[in-house]
Scaffold this motif. Structure first.
Motif, PDB file in Angstrom:
ATOM      1  N   ASP A 229       0.773  -1.126   0.123  1.00  0.00           N
ATOM      2  CA  ASP A 229      -0.083   0.187   0.023  1.00  0.00           C
ATOM      3  C   ASP A 229       0.837   1.301  -0.092  1.00  0.00           C
ATOM      4  OD1 ASP A 229       0.847  -0.693   2.622  1.00  0.00           O
ATOM      5  OD2 ASP A 229      -0.720   0.565   3.667  1.00  0.00           O
ATOM      6  N   VAL A 230       2.020   1.201   0.746  1.00  0.00           N
ATOM      7  CA  VAL A 230       2.833   2.221   0.836  1.00  0.00           C
ATOM      8  C   VAL A 230       3.611   2.625  -0.531  1.00  0.00           C
ATOM      9  CG1 VAL A 230       5.012   3.281   1.826  1.00  0.00           C
ATOM     10  CG2 VAL A 230       3.521   1.779   3.364  1.00  0.00           C
ATOM     11  N   ALA A 231       4.108   1.590  -1.342  1.00  0.00           N
ATOM     12  CA  ALA A 231       4.439   1.704  -2.780  1.00  0.00           C
ATOM     13  C   ALA A 231       3.552   1.928  -3.644  1.00  0.00           C
ATOM     14  CB  ALA A 231       5.037   0.112  -3.017  1.00  0.00           C
ATOM     15  N   ALA A 232       2.320   1.487  -3.778  1.00  0.00           N
ATOM     16  CA  ALA A 232       1.317   1.978  -4.413  1.00  0.00           C
ATOM     17  C   ALA A 232       0.963   3.506  -4.292  1.00  0.00           C
ATOM     18  CB  ALA A 232      -0.018   1.251  -4.315  1.00  0.00           C
ATOM     19  N   ALA A 233       1.231   4.172  -3.113  1.00  0.00           N
ATOM     20  CA  ALA A 233       0.816   5.494  -2.716  1.00  0.00           C
ATOM     21  C   ALA A 233       1.882   6.413  -3.230  1.00  0.00           C
ATOM     22  CB  ALA A 233       0.753   5.635  -1.326  1.00  0.00           C
ATOM     23  N   ALA A 234       3.020   5.867  -3.607  1.00  0.00           N
ATOM     24  CA  ALA A 234       4.151   6.689  -4.110  1.00  0.00           C
ATOM     25  C   ALA A 234       4.047   6.906  -5.469  1.00  0.00           C
ATOM     26  CB  ALA A 234       5.531   6.067  -3.897  1.00  0.00           C
ATOM     27  N   HIS A 235       4.400   8.215  -5.909  1.00  0.00           N
ATOM     28  CA  HIS A 235       4.430   8.746  -7.121  1.00  0.00           C
ATOM     29  C   HIS A 235       5.598   8.405  -7.862  1.00  0.00           C
ATOM     30  CE1 HIS A 235       4.686  11.899 -10.393  1.00  0.00           C
ATOM     31  NE2 HIS A 235       5.959  12.158 -10.114  1.00  0.00           N
ATOM     32  N   LEU A 236       6.877   8.290  -6.867  1.00  0.00           N
ATOM     33  CA  LEU A 236       7.854   7.762  -7.497  1.00  0.00           C
ATOM     34  C   LEU A 236       8.562   6.758  -6.638  1.00  0.00           C
ATOM     35  CD1 LEU A 236      10.298   8.384 -10.214  1.00  0.00           C
ATOM     36  CD2 LEU A 236      11.308   9.959  -8.575  1.00  0.00           C
ATOM     37  N   ILE A 237       9.288   5.809  -7.386  1.00  0.00           N
ATOM     38  CA  ILE A 237       9.971   4.619  -6.527  1.00  0.00           C
ATOM     39  C   ILE A 237      11.462   4.379  -7.166  1.00  0.00           C
ATOM     40  CG2 ILE A 237       9.913   2.207  -5.504  1.00  0.00           C
ATOM     41  CD1 ILE A 237       6.865   2.249  -6.352  1.00  0.00           C
ATOM     42  N   ALA A 238      12.388   4.389  -6.306  1.00  0.00           N
ATOM     43  CA  ALA A 238      13.658   4.468  -6.863  1.00  0.00           C
ATOM     44  C   ALA A 238      14.506   3.211  -5.872  1.00  0.00           C
ATOM     45  CB  ALA A 238      14.429   5.716  -6.857  1.00  0.00           C
ATOM     46  N   THR A 239      15.520   2.621  -6.705  1.00  0.00           N
ATOM     47  CA  THR A 239      16.499   2.083  -6.065  1.00  0.00           C
ATOM     48  C   THR A 239      17.721   2.201  -6.206  1.00  0.00           C
ATOM     49  OG1 THR A 239      17.020  -0.205  -5.366  1.00  0.00           O
ATOM     50  CG2 THR A 239      16.366   0.066  -7.802  1.00  0.00           C
ATOM     51  N   ASP A 240      18.599   1.902  -5.808  1.00  0.00           N
ATOM     52  CA  ASP A 240      20.301   2.048  -5.848  1.00  0.00           C
ATOM     53  C   ASP A 240      20.614   1.398  -6.943  1.00  0.00           C
ATOM     54  OD1 ASP A 240      19.738   0.589  -3.587  1.00  0.00           O
ATOM     55  OD2 ASP A 240      21.579   0.843  -3.071  1.00  0.00           O
ATOM     56  N   SER A 241      20.234  -0.030  -7.130  1.00  0.00           N
ATOM     57  CA  SER A 241      20.561  -0.937  -8.124  1.00  0.00           C
ATOM     58  C   SER A 241      19.456  -1.662  -8.503  1.00  0.00           C
ATOM     59  CB  SER A 241      21.793  -1.798  -7.222  1.00  0.00           C
ATOM     60  OG  SER A 241      22.303  -2.926  -8.193  1.00  0.00           O
ATOM     61  N   PRO A 242      18.985  -1.429  -9.773  1.00  0.00           N
ATOM     62  CA  PRO A 242      18.079  -2.406 -10.394  1.00  0.00           C
ATOM     63  C   PRO A 242      18.548  -3.985 -10.719  1.00  0.00           C
ATOM     64  CG  PRO A 242      18.154   0.071 -11.348  1.00  0.00           C
ATOM     65  CD  PRO A 242      19.309  -0.289 -10.644  1.00  0.00           C
ATOM     66  N   GLU A 243      20.031  -3.832 -11.099  1.00  0.00           N
ATOM     67  CA  GLU A 243      20.360  -5.166 -11.292  1.00  0.00           C
ATOM     68  C   GLU A 243      20.403  -6.113 -10.109  1.00  0.00           C
ATOM     69  OE1 GLU A 243      22.863  -1.738 -13.539  1.00  0.00           O
ATOM     70  OE2 GLU A 243      22.000  -2.190 -11.647  1.00  0.00           O
ATOM     71  N   GLN A 244      20.831  -5.434  -8.849  1.00  0.00           N
ATOM     72  CA  GLN A 244      20.694  -6.316  -7.706  1.00  0.00           C
ATOM     73  C   GLN A 244      19.156  -6.672  -7.539  1.00  0.00           C
ATOM     74  OE1 GLN A 244      23.322  -7.543  -5.560  1.00  0.00           O
ATOM     75  NE2 GLN A 244      21.586  -8.832  -5.183  1.00  0.00           N
ATOM     76  N   VAL A 245      18.186  -5.971  -7.633  1.00  0.00           N
ATOM     77  CA  VAL A 245      16.828  -6.134  -7.442  1.00  0.00           C
ATOM     78  C   VAL A 245      16.377  -7.300  -8.363  1.00  0.00           C
ATOM     79  CG1 VAL A 245      14.377  -5.393  -8.068  1.00  0.00           C
ATOM     80  CG2 VAL A 245      16.072  -3.798  -6.758  1.00  0.00           C
ATOM     81  N   LYS A 246      17.141  -7.536  -9.659  1.00  0.00           N
ATOM     82  CA  LYS A 246      16.640  -8.378 -10.500  1.00  0.00           C
ATOM     83  C   LYS A 246      17.443  -9.903 -10.306  1.00  0.00           C
ATOM     84  CE  LYS A 246      15.602  -5.582 -14.209  1.00  0.00           C
ATOM     85  NZ  LYS A 246      16.267  -4.894 -15.633  1.00  0.00           N
ATOM     86  N   ALA A 247      18.525  -9.487  -9.405  1.00  0.00           N
ATOM     87  CA  ALA A 247      19.437 -10.822  -9.028  1.00  0.00           C
ATOM     88  C   ALA A 247      19.245 -11.716  -7.948  1.00  0.00           C
ATOM     89  CB  ALA A 247      20.832 -10.180  -9.132  1.00  0.00           C
TER      90      ALA A 247
END
Length: 313
Positions: A229-247
């Protein structure tokens, strides 16, 4: 000869400020293709645990390369080693042993997210968690925003009072321990979640419009400290490493949701390629996963600062 440092040596310098400078430079380099930062590498020792390596560095005239290694073995103490080389001279510049460098690095990444993603006039912080990473995140936040008040909640009343006493003395701003997570976050301009909880610790309807949230704790699909629900409320979501997210071995907690499609690279924000806020009421979320190689760059900045101070003496 290489310098060998331990946790106590890092207290001799303004290490968080040095780390924030190093991380900001690393993210700018990343946006231009000048940062080497592959996902972390695990080496398993059966039921004993793993050794985990993060490797990386910078591709510039003062090129730095190195690695950090830490363990998941069953024992009372877990050390980390960060090694820093110059790729120009092949010199091993130094080793940093202990846990403090990793805490500082992660705190500094969170600080950069707050600098570029939170409202410029953000002044109040709600902290969920009272461990070392909660401390590091708040210390970094205080260096990038002119904070006036902090509220902290953790399950242990003793721990949250100790956190408040320690951080108020360290930062010189009021830090108030409170009795519920809702009380900690409901009026906050910035929210820091740094827990080990495997279930959500806050709800979206507790948060004020325009808040920025940093989540540092678990972020797997079945184990996450922040709710969808918190993520859905966010206008923008960022991470420092999209590669790590996928790995990750287990799916990221946003996988399969509409929120996953809005996940962007923090480096694109730092470089100005993406606009964060188009209005004061927009909520932003930063998911810290650990950008590989940044421990090496922070370590290099610390080693350079120590050498400069020794030369001045």
């Amino acid at each position: 000869m290489a310098i060998i440092l331990g946790d106590s040596d890092l207290e001799e310098l303004p290490v968080m400020q040095l780390a924030i400078e190093a991380i900001e430079g690393a993210l700018l380099a990343r946006s231009m293709g000048g940062l080497v930062s592959p996902p972390r590498h695990n080496v398993s020792f059966a039921e004993k645990g793993d050794l985990i390596f993060t490797i990386g560095g910078m591709l510039d005239d003062a090129s730095i390369a190195g690695f950090r290694v830490y363990d998941t073995f069953k024992g009372p103490r877990h050390e980390q080693i960060t090694a820093v080389w110059s790729t120009e001279t092949a010199e091993l510049q130094g080793l940093i042993i202990g846990t403090r460098l990793g805490e500082i690095r992660t705190g500094a990444i969170g600080g950069i997210a707050i600098r570029y993603m939170s409202s410029p006039d953000a002044r109040t912080v709600g902290v969920i968690g009272s461990g070392q990473q909660a401390r590091a995140q708040l210390e970094a936040a205080a260096l990038v925003r002119d904070l006036t008040h902090v509220r902290v909640y953790s399950r242990s009343e003793r721990n949250r009072y100790q956190f408040a006493l320690e951080m108020e003395e360290r930062l010189g701003i009021p830090v108030e321990p409170v009795g519920s997570p809702r009380c900690a976050v409901r009026e906050a301009d910035i929210v820091i979640c740094a827990t080990s909880s495997l279930t959500p610790v806050i709800k979206a309807d507790w948060l004020k419009a325009g808040v920025h949230i940093n989540t540092v704790g678990p972020k797997m699909v079945d184990e996450h400290e922040l709710g969808l629900d918190v993520a859905a409320a966010a206008h923008l979501i960022a991470t420092d490493s999209p590669e790590q997210v996928k790995a990750y071995k287990m799916p990221f907690f946003l996988e399969g949701t509409a929120s996953a499609e809005r996940l962007v690279d923090l480096a694109a924000i730092v470089s100005g390629k993406l606009t964060v806020r188009e209005g004061p009421g927009q909520t932003t979320l930063f998911c810290s996963v650990g950008l590989a190689g940044t421990e090496v760059l922070v370590g290099a900045r610390i080693l350079d600062a120590l050498k400069a101070r020794a030369g001045a003496d």
